[in-house]
Scaffold this motif. Structure first.
Motif, PDB file in Angstrom:
ATOM      1  N   PRO A 176      -0.476  15.511 -18.512  1.00 45.11           N
ATOM      2  CA  PRO A 176       0.232  14.985 -17.337  1.00 45.11           C
ATOM      3  C   PRO A 176      -0.769  14.376 -16.363  1.00 45.11           C
ATOM      4  O   PRO A 176      -1.900  14.850 -16.235  1.00 45.11           O
ATOM      5  CB  PRO A 176       0.937  16.207 -16.757  1.00 45.11           C
ATOM      6  N   LEU A 177      -0.339  13.331 -15.668  1.00 43.76           N
ATOM      7  CA  LEU A 177      -1.232  12.584 -14.783  1.00 43.76           C
ATOM      8  C   LEU A 177      -0.569  12.353 -13.429  1.00 43.76           C
ATOM      9  O   LEU A 177       0.568  11.882 -13.366  1.00 43.76           O
ATOM     10  CB  LEU A 177      -1.580  11.238 -15.415  1.00 43.76           C
ATOM     11  N   VAL A 178      -1.280  12.700 -12.358  1.00 42.18           N
ATOM     12  CA  VAL A 178      -0.852  12.395 -10.992  1.00 42.18           C
ATOM     13  C   VAL A 178      -2.009  11.728 -10.258  1.00 42.18           C
ATOM     14  O   VAL A 178      -3.129  12.241 -10.260  1.00 42.18           O
ATOM     15  CB  VAL A 178      -0.411  13.662 -10.225  1.00 42.18           C
ATOM     16  N   LEU A 179      -1.720  10.581  -9.643  1.00 38.80           N
ATOM     17  CA  LEU A 179      -2.690   9.895  -8.793  1.00 38.80           C
ATOM     18  C   LEU A 179      -2.147   9.845  -7.370  1.00 38.80           C
ATOM     19  O   LEU A 179      -0.933   9.721  -7.161  1.00 38.80           O
ATOM     20  CB  LEU A 179      -2.940   8.470  -9.292  1.00 38.80           C
ATOM     21  N   HIS A 180      -3.068   9.922  -6.380  1.00 40.11           N
ATOM     22  CA  HIS A 180      -2.670   9.885  -4.974  1.00 40.11           C
ATOM     23  C   HIS A 180      -3.496   8.855  -4.220  1.00 40.11           C
ATOM     24  O   HIS A 180      -4.709   8.740  -4.419  1.00 40.11           O
ATOM     25  CB  HIS A 180      -2.837  11.248  -4.318  1.00 40.11           C
ATOM     26  N   TYR A 181      -2.818   8.114  -3.342  1.00 37.62           N
ATOM     27  CA  TYR A 181      -3.469   7.108  -2.497  1.00 37.62           C
ATOM     28  C   TYR A 181      -3.431   7.587  -1.055  1.00 37.62           C
ATOM     29  O   TYR A 181      -2.362   7.915  -0.517  1.00 37.62           O
ATOM     30  CB  TYR A 181      -2.736   5.775  -2.631  1.00 37.62           C
ATOM     31  N   ASP A 182      -4.624   7.630  -0.396  1.00 36.43           N
ATOM     32  CA  ASP A 182      -4.727   8.148   0.969  1.00 36.43           C
ATOM     33  C   ASP A 182      -4.905   7.049   2.022  1.00 36.43           C
ATOM     34  O   ASP A 182      -5.298   7.332   3.156  1.00 36.43           O
ATOM     35  CB  ASP A 182      -5.885   9.147   1.069  1.00 36.43           C
ATOM     36  N   ILE A 239       5.292   7.360   0.495  1.00 40.13           N
ATOM     37  CA  ILE A 239       5.822   8.057   1.659  1.00 40.13           C
ATOM     38  C   ILE A 239       5.426   7.332   2.941  1.00 40.13           C
ATOM     39  O   ILE A 239       6.238   7.136   3.844  1.00 40.13           O
ATOM     40  CB  ILE A 239       5.335   9.514   1.691  1.00 40.13           C
ATOM     41  N   SER A 240       4.177   6.928   3.007  1.00 39.29           N
ATOM     42  CA  SER A 240       3.668   6.184   4.151  1.00 39.29           C
ATOM     43  C   SER A 240       2.529   5.293   3.671  1.00 39.29           C
ATOM     44  O   SER A 240       2.171   5.308   2.489  1.00 39.29           O
ATOM     45  CB  SER A 240       3.188   7.136   5.250  1.00 39.29           C
ATOM     46  N   ALA A 241       1.948   4.529   4.580  1.00 42.83           N
ATOM     47  CA  ALA A 241       0.866   3.622   4.200  1.00 42.83           C
ATOM     48  C   ALA A 241      -0.350   4.362   3.664  1.00 42.83           C
ATOM     49  O   ALA A 241      -1.141   3.797   2.906  1.00 42.83           O
ATOM     50  CB  ALA A 241       0.471   2.752   5.395  1.00 42.83           C
ATOM     51  N   SER A 247      10.314  -0.260   3.147  1.00 46.10           N
ATOM     52  CA  SER A 247      10.975  -1.334   3.894  1.00 46.10           C
ATOM     53  C   SER A 247      10.386  -1.533   5.278  1.00 46.10           C
ATOM     54  O   SER A 247      10.383  -2.646   5.807  1.00 46.10           O
ATOM     55  CB  SER A 247      12.472  -1.034   4.005  1.00 46.10           C
ATOM     56  N   ARG A 248       9.861  -0.488   5.910  1.00 46.45           N
ATOM     57  CA  ARG A 248       9.364  -0.626   7.273  1.00 46.45           C
ATOM     58  C   ARG A 248       8.107  -1.487   7.350  1.00 46.45           C
ATOM     59  O   ARG A 248       7.847  -2.130   8.352  1.00 46.45           O
ATOM     60  CB  ARG A 248       9.077   0.758   7.869  1.00 46.45           C
ATOM     61  N   THR A 249       7.314  -1.466   6.284  1.00 49.57           N
ATOM     62  CA  THR A 249       6.055  -2.206   6.310  1.00 49.57           C
ATOM     63  C   THR A 249       6.063  -3.430   5.407  1.00 49.57           C
ATOM     64  O   THR A 249       5.126  -4.220   5.431  1.00 49.57           O
ATOM     65  CB  THR A 249       4.894  -1.291   5.873  1.00 49.57           C
ATOM     66  N   GLY A 250       7.121  -3.592   4.601  1.00 53.21           N
ATOM     67  CA  GLY A 250       7.137  -4.694   3.653  1.00 53.21           C
ATOM     68  C   GLY A 250       6.145  -4.524   2.518  1.00 53.21           C
ATOM     69  O   GLY A 250       5.737  -5.501   1.888  1.00 53.21           O
ATOM     70  N   GLU A 251       5.777  -3.283   2.221  1.00 56.58           N
ATOM     71  CA  GLU A 251       4.785  -2.987   1.184  1.00 56.58           C
ATOM     72  C   GLU A 251       5.489  -2.574  -0.097  1.00 56.58           C
ATOM     73  O   GLU A 251       6.387  -1.735  -0.088  1.00 56.58           O
ATOM     74  CB  GLU A 251       3.875  -1.871   1.677  1.00 56.58           C
TER      75      GLU A 251
END
Length: 221
Positions: free
Chosen positions: A114-120, A90-92, A40-44
């Motif tokens: 099992p699959l986990v993806l992360h965006y930095d 969690i954050s941008a 909500s803070r970034t509208g993303e």
């Protein structure tokens, strides 16, 4: 409010609700969408699922305001047969998405990963895990910022799987044995302001009868 799902002709759709006049169709994609989450803070807005174009995970990001969002499909590592079931921003520059590779259901659970993806903040990458066979169904974060993922480990079919990422490493723990059979699905949510968790799971033979699926609730902390 935001909603993600799949139309009757197997297209992923994202809807917004303004609380007054109804729903607006925001974006449609060639594939299925399973979950959506907003910052909500970034509208993303982030939505995830499975792409028919690539045969792998589908990640969609929306920026702007409801009704005038800029929607883009975001490139992810090539993962044939990969599907994403949940996303947690969690954050941008810190977004997590989870799911599985392969069918991931019933007798085919031992054939899925099992699959986990992360965006930095720049790109998505696949994250190594201590569990090799199974599927992941839910993700959240506690008050300290640790990531929690729930799912099913094919080598512990009667126990809910919980993966916790703390200080850059993963640890795997398991709930008590489910009474009525193998675990069919697990969902986890944080208790606000604490490191505690609630989880709910389904187990049983899934035939819908008297001995069919049952529900179990678990608490951590």
């Amino acid at each position: 409010m935001w909603f993600a799902g799949t139309t009757n002709d197997d297209r992923g759709i994202i809807l917004s609700w303004n609380g007054r006049t109804g729903f607006t169709s925001e974006s449609i994609h060639n594939g299925t969408l399973a979950a959506v989450s907003a910052r909500s803070r970034t509208g993303e807005i982030w939505a995830v699922g499975h792409s028919r174009n690539t045969g792998g995970p589908l990640v969609v990001r929306g920026t702007g305001k409801a009704g005038a969002m800029d929607w883009r499909e975001i490139s992810v590592p090539a993962t044939p047969e990969g599907s994403l079931t949940q996303v947690w921003p969690i954050s941008a520059d810190d977004v997590w998405a989870i799911g599985h590779i392969g069918a991931g259901t019933g007798d085919q659970l031992t054939m899925s990963q099992p699959l986990v993806l992360h965006y930095d903040g720049r790109s998505w990458s696949r994250v190594p895990l201590p569990v090799k066979k199974g599927r992941l169904t839910s993700v959240t974060a506690d008050a300290s910022g640790d990531i929690w993922v729930a799912g099913i480990d094919a080598s512990h079919p009667k126990q809910a799987l919980f993966l916790r990422r703390s200080r850059g490493g993963w640890s795997a723990t398991y709930g008590p044995d489910f009474r009525f059979g193998e675990v069919r699905g697990v969902s986890i949510t944080r208790i606000p302001g604490s490191n505690g968790m609630w989880a709910v799971g389904r187990d049983g033979d899934g035939d819908g009868g008297r001995d069919g699926e049952k529900t179990t609730t678990l608490r951590y902390g």
